[in-house]
Design a protein around this motif. Structure first.
Motif, short mmCIF file in Angstrom:
data_model
loop_
_atom_site.label_atom_id
_atom_site.label_comp_id
_atom_site.label_asym_id
_atom_site.label_seq_id
_atom_site.Cartn_x
_atom_site.Cartn_y
_atom_site.Cartn_z
N LEU A 1 35.52 39.85 48.06
CA LEU A 1 34.26 40.60 48.09
C LEU A 1 34.43 41.99 47.49
N ILE A 2 35.52 42.66 47.81
CA ILE A 2 35.78 43.98 47.26
C ILE A 2 36.00 43.89 45.76
N ALA A 3 36.80 42.93 45.33
CA ALA A 3 37.08 42.75 43.90
C ALA A 3 35.80 42.46 43.12
N GLN A 4 34.94 41.59 43.66
CA GLN A 4 33.71 41.25 42.96
C GLN A 4 32.77 42.44 42.87
N SER A 5 32.73 43.25 43.91
CA SER A 5 31.90 44.45 43.87
C SER A 5 32.38 45.40 42.77
N CYS A 6 33.68 45.58 42.65
CA CYS A 6 34.23 46.43 41.59
C CYS A 6 33.94 45.85 40.21
N LEU A 7 34.05 44.54 40.08
CA LEU A 7 33.75 43.90 38.80
C LEU A 7 32.29 44.06 38.43
N ASP A 8 31.40 43.89 39.40
CA ASP A 8 29.96 44.01 39.13
C ASP A 8 29.59 45.41 38.65
N HIS A 9 30.26 46.40 39.19
CA HIS A 9 29.93 47.79 38.85
C HIS A 9 30.85 48.38 37.79
N ASP A 10 31.75 47.55 37.26
CA ASP A 10 32.69 47.98 36.23
C ASP A 10 33.48 49.21 36.68
N LEU A 11 34.01 49.13 37.90
CA LEU A 11 34.79 50.22 38.47
C LEU A 11 36.23 49.78 38.72
N PRO A 12 37.19 50.66 38.49
CA PRO A 12 38.57 50.33 38.87
C PRO A 12 38.73 50.45 40.38
N LEU A 13 39.66 49.71 40.91
CA LEU A 13 39.92 49.73 42.35
C LEU A 13 41.21 50.51 42.59
N LEU A 14 41.13 51.57 43.35
CA LEU A 14 42.30 52.37 43.72
C LEU A 14 42.83 51.80 45.03
N THR A 15 44.01 51.22 44.98
CA THR A 15 44.57 50.58 46.17
C THR A 15 46.09 50.53 46.09
N ARG A 16 46.70 50.43 47.25
CA ARG A 16 48.15 50.19 47.33
C ARG A 16 48.43 48.73 47.68
N ASP A 17 47.39 47.98 47.92
CA ASP A 17 47.50 46.58 48.33
C ASP A 17 47.81 45.72 47.10
N ARG A 18 48.98 45.16 47.06
CA ARG A 18 49.41 44.35 45.91
C ARG A 18 48.72 42.99 45.86
N ASN A 19 48.01 42.60 46.91
CA ASN A 19 47.29 41.32 46.90
C ASN A 19 46.17 41.31 45.87
N PHE A 20 45.72 42.49 45.44
CA PHE A 20 44.65 42.55 44.44
C PHE A 20 45.16 42.24 43.03
N LEU A 21 46.47 42.19 42.85
CA LEU A 21 47.02 41.84 41.53
C LEU A 21 46.55 40.45 41.10
N PHE B 1 43.67 39.13 41.71
CA PHE B 1 42.29 39.25 41.22
C PHE B 1 42.26 39.92 39.85
N ALA B 2 43.21 40.80 39.60
CA ALA B 2 43.30 41.42 38.28
C ALA B 2 43.67 40.37 37.24
N ALA B 3 44.60 39.49 37.60
CA ALA B 3 45.03 38.44 36.68
C ALA B 3 43.95 37.38 36.48
N ALA B 4 43.24 37.03 37.53
CA ALA B 4 42.27 35.95 37.46
C ALA B 4 40.91 36.39 36.94
N GLY B 5 40.47 37.57 37.32
CA GLY B 5 39.10 37.94 37.01
C GLY B 5 38.94 39.19 36.19
N GLY B 6 40.04 39.82 35.80
CA GLY B 6 39.93 41.01 34.98
C GLY B 6 39.64 42.29 35.77
N LEU B 7 39.92 42.28 37.05
CA LEU B 7 39.74 43.47 37.88
C LEU B 7 40.66 44.57 37.38
N LYS B 8 40.08 45.77 37.20
CA LYS B 8 40.89 46.92 36.80
C LYS B 8 41.43 47.59 38.06
N LEU B 9 42.76 47.77 38.09
CA LEU B 9 43.40 48.40 39.23
C LEU B 9 43.96 49.76 38.85
#
Length: 104
Positions: free
Chosen positions: A71-91, A93-101
């Motif tokens: 849900l967090i990743a999709q919200s960032c993708l919808d708004h074209d925003l990078p996600l500032l996080t220390r949580d490596r689990n978002f990697l 989502f970056a690989a699968a959906g193009g999430l900018k970290l």
């Protein structure tokens, strides 16, 4: 139980009356709060479906995908925003959906 005309129990004399009113009032408050959050967050139509598809794509790649992360990743993708996080689990989502970290 005391009835006060019109076939409805009197809330003052019926123990369940005020509890039912409080429960329905709380439910209305939760719905109003949820709608306000959706409006402020700018959730676009189809958000839930896109988040589900993103999560399914990450899982299909054999990676871990928690619902909250999707849900967090999709919200960032919808708004074209990078996600500032220390949580490596978002990697995943970056690989699968193009999430900018923005990893610190």
């Amino acid at each position: 139980m005391v009835f006060s005309g019109y076939g409805k129990p009197d809330a003052e004399n019926y123990a369940g009356g005020s509890a039912r009113f409080a429960a329905s009032s709380a439910a209305r408050h939760r719905r109003r709060r949820r709608d306000d959050v959706a409006r402020l967050a700018g959730i676009h139509p189809g958000y839930w479906q896109r988040a589900g598809l993103l999560r399914a794509h990450v899982i299909a790649l054999g990676r871990r995908a928690r619902l909250g992360h999707a849900l967090i990743a999709q919200s960032c993708l919808d708004h074209d925003l990078p996600l500032l996080t220390r949580d490596r689990n978002f990697l995943a989502f970056a690989a699968a959906g193009g999430l900018k970290l923005a990893l610190p």
